[in-house]
Write an enzyme that holds these catalytic residues in place. Sequence first.
Site, PDB file in Angstrom:
ATOM      1  N   CYS A 165     129.677 -25.820  26.914  1.00  6.71           N
ATOM      2  CA  CYS A 165     129.213 -24.657  27.667  1.00  6.71           C
ATOM      3  C   CYS A 165     130.395 -23.834  28.168  1.00  6.71           C
ATOM      4  CB  CYS A 165     128.337 -25.088  28.839  1.00  6.71           C
ATOM      5  SG  CYS A 165     126.708 -25.635  28.311  1.00  6.71           S
ATOM      6  N   CYS A 316     117.296  22.242  46.492  1.00 15.16           N
ATOM      7  CA  CYS A 316     117.647  23.583  46.955  1.00 15.16           C
ATOM      8  C   CYS A 316     119.109  23.892  46.681  1.00 15.16           C
ATOM      9  CB  CYS A 316     117.346  23.719  48.432  1.00 15.16           C
ATOM     10  SG  CYS A 316     118.512  22.827  49.452  1.00 15.16           S
ATOM     11  N   CYS A 332     126.344  31.042  45.153  1.00 14.26           N
ATOM     12  CA  CYS A 332     127.559  31.833  45.291  1.00 14.26           C
ATOM     13  C   CYS A 332     128.786  30.965  45.453  1.00 14.26           C
ATOM     14  CB  CYS A 332     127.432  32.804  46.459  1.00 14.26           C
ATOM     15  SG  CYS A 332     127.414  31.960  48.048  1.00 14.26           S
ATOM     16  N   CYS A 346     119.899  32.757  48.241  1.00 11.73           N
ATOM     17  CA  CYS A 346     121.232  33.223  48.563  1.00 11.73           C
ATOM     18  C   CYS A 346     121.331  34.726  48.380  1.00 11.73           C
ATOM     19  CB  CYS A 346     122.246  32.505  47.675  1.00 11.73           C
ATOM     20  SG  CYS A 346     123.904  33.104  47.903  1.00 11.73           S
TER      21      CYS A 346
END
Lengths: 532, 153
Positions: A165, A316, A332, A346
């Site tokens: 393992c 937004c 902007c 805006c």
Amino acid sequence: MDTDDDFMSNVSSEEEDMMPDDSDNDLSGDDDFDFDDEPDPDIDMQQDFGQKKKAAYDITFKVYQPQDIQKQQDDLIKEVNMILDINKEEAAILLRHFRWNKERLIEDYMEKPSQVLEAAGLSESSAEAPRLKSIPGFVCDICCEDEEGLQSFALKCGHRYCVDCYRQYLAQKIVEEGEAARIQCPSDDCNLIIDARSLDLLVTQDLTDRYHKLLNRTYVEDRDSLKWCPAPDCQNVVECGIKKKDLTRIVPTVACLCSMRFCFGCPNEDHQPAPCDLVKKWLKKCADDSETANWISANTKECPKCNSTIEKNGGCNHMTCRKCKHEFCWMCMGLWSEHGTSWYNCNRFEEKSGTEARDAQAKSRVSLERYLHYYNRYANHEQSARLDKEMYLKTEKKMVQLQKESGMSWIEVQYLNSASQALQTCRRTLMWTYAFAFYLARNNLTEIFEDNQKDLEMAVESLSEMFEKPVQELADSKLKVDIMDKTSYCNKRRVILLDDTAQNLAEGRWTFNVEFTNPTPISNTKGSSSRR
Amino acid sequence: MSFATKRLGKELSKINNSLPPGIELVSADNFEEWFLDIRVLDNNPLYANQVYRLKFKFSAQYPIEPPEVVFVKLANRPIPIHPHIYSNGIICLDLLGQQGWSPVQNVESICMSLQSMLTGNNKDERPAGDEEFVRGNRLRPKDIDFYYHDNNV
């Protein structure tokens, strides 16, 4: 050009000076690239035209071969091993944890050894070194095997699993995940790191080889002053002390032993005289045809404060940058605090009148034409450089042919080789002068730059023309002299141009028509989160 | 017998003997794909009286590699609402990714982790960008590069 011997002697004489110290990287000494015995050059200005002239665009760097890289690590490990009295495997793990900053490691370790050991994934226990054991009644938690005499292994944490393992686990980490420096104990929530000696006990030779390759890779990647040579099949590493903040004032081109010339400050090949930031801008601009770039420019904007690329996927116009928390308006790009109560709409953007918009359109058409002017010349030299490279392959044939037809010796035809090299290097420089010029504001300096550019370009074109002549004509001794003269003239013009540009850059005298900053990484997060 | 088969065989016999409350084995017909049902044990209003179906897919590398675990939608088995569970059933949990996985984990421990992930949640929401992700994603869950940044939910 330097010979290999120069580099090798430098390497050996410099080894004691190799310090993994970020703040004060010791790259100086006698390892200048072009000129030996030069005093420690400052990255800023070198106007010491005293004994030997040093071009303003030269930077200090050093090339290491794979065995040097291995030795650097071994030396550091040995040093820590002796100073802190811990075994070499653990010293290596500690050094990797501290990104090879030996001083900090020693300081921290002296102060709070147990915390340092724990953070690095080491155990404090002084139990004997891990080895394979077969314990009666052992059941492996991974495969649930409980055979008698099952060989098992555990790190000092005591989380014991069967050898099979463990092997599978390590193979998965090393081969599939490319992990080496931070392979942890397979147990959940155990942070102990597998050391090289335990690994050797468990896996086969090919995995050990890959493991050490990966470790070397992390060593180079962990240290800011080291960089792999990007040439295919080249395994060398270049060391250079250039800092990110220097990149506005210097173009750090380095050359590997394999003759690959590349930039230490960014992932590109040599791009002198244009600084990294402009190169990045230029390449981005040139790639604008691609769909991705179109999408990015159509759907993302950059935070006006920290320049992180931001995609707005709903909501937004009030944006808060996740990285720097800057608040601005998406429309902007102005400060949000100046928006008063006109949220979600805006006004500042809408006020822009129709004539303004038309003006902007006309302006963008002019700017496109301007761009194309520079782009065409840039692309032309790029293509010519490629053709010259093909030419170079033919040159070898030409040189052999010439030796036969004219009875010249091998040494006597070397001028063709130099001419071909000069053509390629100068073309590459010319190519980037156009990208550079695109971002220059018009002033007297720019005119001088363009004169230099023109001189180099004319010289290169006429050399290129001579170089392409058929073999019969090349045998003419007058043409040979002409080609040799032109070759050295081209190289001189290139040095003049680069020197002048680099000096002005170092003194901050260029005026650019874009904002010129240090490259900022694009931050991009996606997906969700989780827990344990 | 492969590595995974042996381990899964042992896990199955243990599961058949006993399972913690709220976890039930639905089917384990082979060693590649199992189905289990889970429900929360407290009365969290988001998940009360609901049972959820989990699908486990095991590779031959299991348990060295994590299994692929998703919620499956059926008539009486909805996809639980959670900020880290997409509406197509894909779960964003570090323990199921290569970085967070440990071969010591097993089917039972995964189920229990998912139970507690639901129990501890009080947000009635899907992950950010769920709609887009569900529409656009063609990757298998293990190939998605989740960015684990929030360890509180």
